[in-house]
Design an enzyme around this catalytic site. Structure first.
Site, PDB file in Angstrom:
ATOM      1  N   GLY A 114       4.335  -0.086  -2.726  1.00 47.14           N
ATOM      2  CA  GLY A 114       5.512   0.715  -2.434  1.00 47.14           C
ATOM      3  C   GLY A 114       5.118   2.116  -1.993  1.00 47.14           C
ATOM      4  N   CYS A 115       6.000   2.800  -1.271  1.00 48.94           N
ATOM      5  CA  CYS A 115       5.652   4.105  -0.705  1.00 48.94           C
ATOM      6  C   CYS A 115       5.393   5.140  -1.800  1.00 48.94           C
ATOM      7  CB  CYS A 115       6.715   4.571   0.278  1.00 48.94           C
ATOM      8  SG  CYS A 115       8.389   4.651  -0.376  1.00 48.94           S
TER       9      CYS A 115
END
Length: 310
Positions: A114-115
């Site tokens: 995930g970012c």
């Protein structure tokens, strides 16, 4: 020549992956027409005809897509949240070394990080592994990101004429402390407890800065900021993730400095009493599409930076 299919190519992440791959001569991109891309039978045909499948889909759709794959040789790179802590899935952050790198190189099922989680994990996992901070640490994290991280709907909101004035200022979210990235942030770092996490979206297209604050007492006995810096310097030598002794711009640190890039900078600010661990990168780059392409390169056994913008 490897056959690659992007399931969900019309989304923000899928489009960026396609842009990174379309000119490569070592890859054949399999595509569907606008009508076919929503047809399950057409998607199933492509998913079983390719060598590598990118899944750029919502969680439930990614799970469904994996279920459509009958060909055992297909390598799956899933950019959704669905499989990041699932058994049998490698976590796609090879810079963590060891089993992480081998999992990407040899795995058939790879979850792209995930970012927000990418920055937190890059900052914390090496310190836990090296014993510089204990797994029992209670940490906090704040992260500011461009609005493209919210996908097409949020992009449309921010770029609309006559938009809501509330969008002019940064907006904190994930207020219930149940953000979907928390599970991987805890699991991959090896922490006993998930951090207090404060994500913020702001009025710029892409880029992000993730910060983890530490007091001296958060470190293992006898350890200092110099030990933290040395750990990063040893682990992050590039070309994609690199330790930077001084990453600021005259005392400021812009979340947009690496917009359009697929790299990540790691730095430590402050002093031995109070320090901030900082990761800066593009939420669409090392935070999403760039990370996915890097994983693809390792799967194919080519230069990890092939096709990346560094």
């Amino acid at each position: 020549m490897a056959k690659v299919f992007i399931d969900g190519r019309a989304g923000t992440t899928g489009l960026r992956i396609y842009e990174r791959l379309e000119s490569r001569e070592d890859i054949e991109l399999l595509t569907l027409s606008e009508e076919e891309r929503k047809d399950v039978s057409c998607r199933a045909r492509m998913l079983n005809s390719c060598d590598v499948a990118f899944l750029c889909l919502p969680d439930a759709a990614s799970v469904e897509a994996v279920g459509l794959i009958e060909h055992e040789g297909v390598v799956v790179l899933d950019t959704s949240t669905a499989h990041r802590t699932a058994p049998g899935w490698a976590y796609g952050f090879p810079e963590l070394g060891g089993s992480f790198a081998r999992g990407v190189e040899k795995g058939r099922r790879i979850a792209v990080p995930g970012c927000h989680a990418s920055g937190f994990i890059a900052l914390v996992q090496p310190l836990v592994e090296a014993g510089l901070i204990p797994a029992s640490s209670h940490l906090s994290c704040h992260s500011i990101t461009g609005y493209s991280g919210g996908g097409k709907k949020m992009i449309a909101q921010y770029e609309a004429d006559g938009r809501d004035a509330l969008l002019d200022a940064p907006r904190q979210y994930g207020l219930t402390q149940q953000h979907k990235h928390l599970k991987e942030m805890q699991a991959v770092t090896g922490l006993d407890t998930a951090p207090i996490f404060c994500p913020i979206v702001s009025d710029f297209y892409s880029g992000m800065v993730v910060t983890v604050p530490l007091f001296a007492q958060d470190l293992a006995a006898g350890k200092t900021a110099a030990d933290v810096k040395a750990c990063y310097q040893a682990n992050y030598t590039g070309p994609v993730v690199r330790y930077c002794p001084a990453a600021d711009e005259e005392g400021f640190l812009s979340a947009g400095a690496l917009t359009g890039k697929d790299s990540m900078q790691i730095t430590v600010c402050g002093n031995d009493e109070r320090m901030t661990l900082i990761a800066r990168y593009d939420n669409l780059g090392k935070g999403a599409s760039g990370a996915a392409v890097e994983c693809l390169n390792l799967v194919l056994g080519v230069d990890p930076t092939c096709g990346l913008e560094l």
